[in-house]
Design an enzyme around this catalytic site. Structure first.
Site, short mmCIF file in Angstrom:
data_model
loop_
_atom_site.label_atom_id
_atom_site.label_comp_id
_atom_site.label_asym_id
_atom_site.label_seq_id
_atom_site.Cartn_x
_atom_site.Cartn_y
_atom_site.Cartn_z
N HIS A 1 1.53 15.37 -27.22
CA HIS A 1 1.59 14.01 -26.71
C HIS A 1 0.45 13.11 -27.19
O HIS A 1 0.54 11.90 -27.09
CB HIS A 1 1.64 14.02 -25.18
CG HIS A 1 3.01 14.35 -24.65
ND1 HIS A 1 3.61 15.57 -24.87
CD2 HIS A 1 3.90 13.62 -23.91
CE1 HIS A 1 4.81 15.59 -24.29
NE2 HIS A 1 5.00 14.42 -23.71
N GLU B 1 -4.09 17.11 -12.69
CA GLU B 1 -4.40 17.31 -14.11
C GLU B 1 -5.90 17.46 -14.37
O GLU B 1 -6.48 16.79 -15.22
CB GLU B 1 -3.84 16.14 -14.93
CG GLU B 1 -3.67 16.50 -16.40
CD GLU B 1 -2.98 15.41 -17.22
OE1 GLU B 1 -1.76 15.25 -17.06
OE2 GLU B 1 -3.67 14.75 -17.99
N LYS C 1 3.57 11.66 -11.33
CA LYS C 1 2.87 10.67 -12.17
C LYS C 1 3.69 9.39 -12.18
O LYS C 1 4.89 9.42 -12.47
CB LYS C 1 2.74 11.17 -13.61
CG LYS C 1 1.60 12.14 -13.83
CD LYS C 1 1.44 12.43 -15.31
CE LYS C 1 0.30 13.40 -15.55
NZ LYS C 1 0.19 13.79 -16.97
N HIS D 1 10.97 8.61 -26.94
CA HIS D 1 9.83 9.44 -26.56
C HIS D 1 9.94 10.85 -27.16
O HIS D 1 9.00 11.36 -27.78
CB HIS D 1 9.73 9.50 -25.03
CG HIS D 1 8.62 10.38 -24.55
ND1 HIS D 1 7.30 10.04 -24.67
CD2 HIS D 1 8.64 11.62 -23.97
CE1 HIS D 1 6.55 11.02 -24.18
NE2 HIS D 1 7.33 11.99 -23.75
N ARG E 1 0.81 -1.24 0.00
CA ARG E 1 0.00 0.00 0.00
C ARG E 1 0.83 1.27 0.00
O ARG E 1 0.37 2.35 0.35
CB ARG E 1 -0.99 0.02 1.17
CG ARG E 1 -1.98 -1.11 1.12
CD ARG E 1 -3.33 -0.70 1.67
NE ARG E 1 -4.33 -1.67 1.30
CZ ARG E 1 -4.56 -2.79 1.96
NH1 ARG E 1 -3.89 -3.05 3.06
NH2 ARG E 1 -5.49 -3.61 1.54
N ARG F 1 -2.64 21.66 -15.94
CA ARG F 1 -1.57 20.67 -16.17
C ARG F 1 -1.70 20.01 -17.54
O ARG F 1 -0.72 19.50 -18.09
CB ARG F 1 -1.57 19.62 -15.04
CG ARG F 1 -0.40 18.66 -15.17
CD ARG F 1 -0.22 17.78 -13.96
NE ARG F 1 0.91 16.88 -14.15
CZ ARG F 1 1.48 16.17 -13.19
NH1 ARG F 1 1.02 16.25 -11.96
NH2 ARG F 1 2.49 15.37 -13.44
N LYS G 1 7.93 23.20 -15.39
CA LYS G 1 7.20 21.96 -15.12
C LYS G 1 6.64 22.00 -13.70
O LYS G 1 5.47 21.69 -13.45
CB LYS G 1 8.15 20.76 -15.30
CG LYS G 1 7.59 19.44 -14.79
CD LYS G 1 6.70 18.73 -15.78
CE LYS G 1 5.82 17.67 -15.16
NZ LYS G 1 6.08 16.32 -15.47
N GLU H 1 11.30 17.83 -24.69
CA GLU H 1 10.41 18.25 -23.59
C GLU H 1 10.74 19.69 -23.17
O GLU H 1 9.85 20.44 -22.76
CB GLU H 1 10.53 17.32 -22.38
CG GLU H 1 9.96 15.90 -22.59
CD GLU H 1 8.43 15.82 -22.61
OE1 GLU H 1 7.74 16.86 -22.54
OE2 GLU H 1 7.91 14.70 -22.72
N ASN I 1 0.49 18.23 -22.00
CA ASN I 1 0.21 17.15 -22.96
C ASN I 1 0.31 17.62 -24.41
O ASN I 1 0.07 16.82 -25.32
CB ASN I 1 -1.19 16.57 -22.72
CG ASN I 1 -1.27 15.91 -21.36
OD1 ASN I 1 -0.28 15.38 -20.87
ND2 ASN I 1 -2.44 15.96 -20.73
N HIS J 1 2.30 10.20 -28.52
CA HIS J 1 2.21 8.90 -27.85
C HIS J 1 1.75 7.82 -28.81
O HIS J 1 2.19 6.67 -28.73
CB HIS J 1 1.22 8.97 -26.67
CG HIS J 1 1.87 9.37 -25.38
ND1 HIS J 1 1.14 9.77 -24.28
CD2 HIS J 1 3.16 9.42 -24.99
CE1 HIS J 1 1.97 10.06 -23.30
NE2 HIS J 1 3.19 9.86 -23.70
N1 GLY Z 1 4.46 14.62 -18.43
C1 GLY Z 1 3.33 15.43 -18.29
C2 GLY Z 1 2.92 15.62 -16.87
O1 GLY Z 1 3.68 15.30 -15.97
O2 GLY Z 1 1.84 16.06 -16.61
#
Ligand code: GLY
Length: 352
Positions: A235, A224, A136, A255, A114, A228, A214, A178, A232, A239
């Site tokens: 992406h 998000e 994330k 990436h 947990r 946030r 960031k 990035e 993206n 992606h």
């Molecule tokens: N990589 C995008 C974010 O961390 O929201």
């Protein structure tokens, strides 16, 4: 050394591995585990060991390098090793590596018993300016990137550009994408500075500027729900191309290479849909086409790419969600495009 306050933790920047020694002395962990991949085991673990000296004992868990290994099978491998090493709830996991190690390691830590503490020591430019900041965690499944994951904050992040010396040029270019994104969505001045640089010319100062952007964005919207989402940009299509390439190519796109194509396509969508001036679209596409190798694919793959986009976790109500530029330095969220517009944007890339 610089220190930046993030959500519930501090990001230490530059000459900061001594700060890790301090962190370990202050926290009485029952056990320390270090997660590495085959590259960071060779090139980065010795640097870490040198800083920690003999005073701090730890065990090492190693996974194979590469995005294709960021999956549940490797994650099970990590959990099994944690059990074999006798990890309890008071164990610390140190993730020493690029985005695969920091994303998967933090996912493994946040779900083991947990949740156990973890810290990030990102060693690639990509993970220093993006993956290690913001909480994330995640793994890929069925070729969909990061579809399984949690929001879980590390106890600290130690970002030391010393590790960038271990990277080849292709990896540096990947991370550079990035940084360019941070300029495109948030800071025209940063974009202008990056335009005139090669990735191996970047200074600590400019890396720090990128991390600050960031961090500012994730602090404003940790889960998000709103702003946030600007991170993206590029992406959604990026992606899809990355997943497609992982599945189909012997030497898949990294990436950053995939999202650079995503920037061109989504800049085109921004021009069509969101008032991005045409001269800025051209500025973006000509820069990125010069900087990154052309990826060869054709219209036959468009339906496959679209079906990957339709699985993207950012979508809602079956619509593909985009973040689009209104000008260089400004980005807007929750924009939707038709399938035909998406195909047009892919064709724009192919013909640009
Ligand atoms: N990589 C995008 C974010 O961390 O929201």
């Amino acid at each position: 050394m610089k220190a930046l306050k993030s959500l519930s933790y501090t990001i230490f920047f530059e000459n900061c591995l001594n700060e890790l020694v301090h962190f370990l002395s202050e926290n009485a962990y029952s056990k320390v585990l270090v997660l590495v991949d085959s590259n960071t085991e060779k090139y980065c673990l010795p640097i870490l060991q040198e800083h920690l000296g003999a005073a701090f004992q730890f065990d090492v868990i190693e996974v194979d390098a590469g995005e294709e290994n960021k999956n549940i099978d490797f994650c099970i491998g990590i959990w099994k090793m944690m059990i074999d090493f006798g990890a309890d709830r008071n164990t610390l996991l140190i993730n020493l590596g690029g985005g695969v190690v920091t994303d998967m390691g933090s996912f493994a830590a946040s779900t083991f018993k947990r949740g156990i503490d973890f810290v990030q020591i990102p060693t690639t430019l990509l993970s220093q300016v993006d993956a290690s900041v913001g909480g994330k965690t995640g793994i890929d499944m069925d070729h969909v990137k990061n579809i399984i994951g949690t929001f879980s904050q590390p106890k600290a992040v130690f970002i030391d550009p010393v590790f960038l010396k271990t990277l080849d040029e292709r990896q540096l270019y990947s991370g550079f994408a990035e940084m360019i994104k941070h300029g495109l969505i948030y800071d025209r001045g940063l974009f202008n500075q990056l335009k005139d640089l090669k990735p191996y010319e970047i200074t600590s100062e400019i890396i720090y500027q990128s991390i600050q952007i960031k961090n500012e964005v994730v602090m404003a919207d940790p889960f998000e729900k709103g702003i946030r989402k600007i991170l993206n940009f590029g992406h959604t299509i990026g992606h899809a191309l990355e997943s497609y390439s992982l599945e189909n190519d012997k030497n898949p796109l990294l990436h950053g290479e995939a999202i650079a194509i995503g920037f061109i396509c989504e800049a085109y969508l921004s021009f069509k849909q969101n008032s991005l001036p045409q001269n800025e679209l051209l500025e973006i596409s000509s820069l990125l086409n010069l900087m990154y190798p052309k990826y060869s694919f054709n219209e036959k793959c468009f339906p496959d790419l679209l079906s990957i986009m339709k699985n993207d976790k950012k979508n809602s109500l079956n619509r593909i969600n985009f973040s689009l530029l209104s000008s260089i330095g400004h980005c807007e969220i929750d924009k939707f495009c038709t399938d035909d517009e998406i195909f047009e944007s892919l064709n724009y890339y192919l013909n640009s």
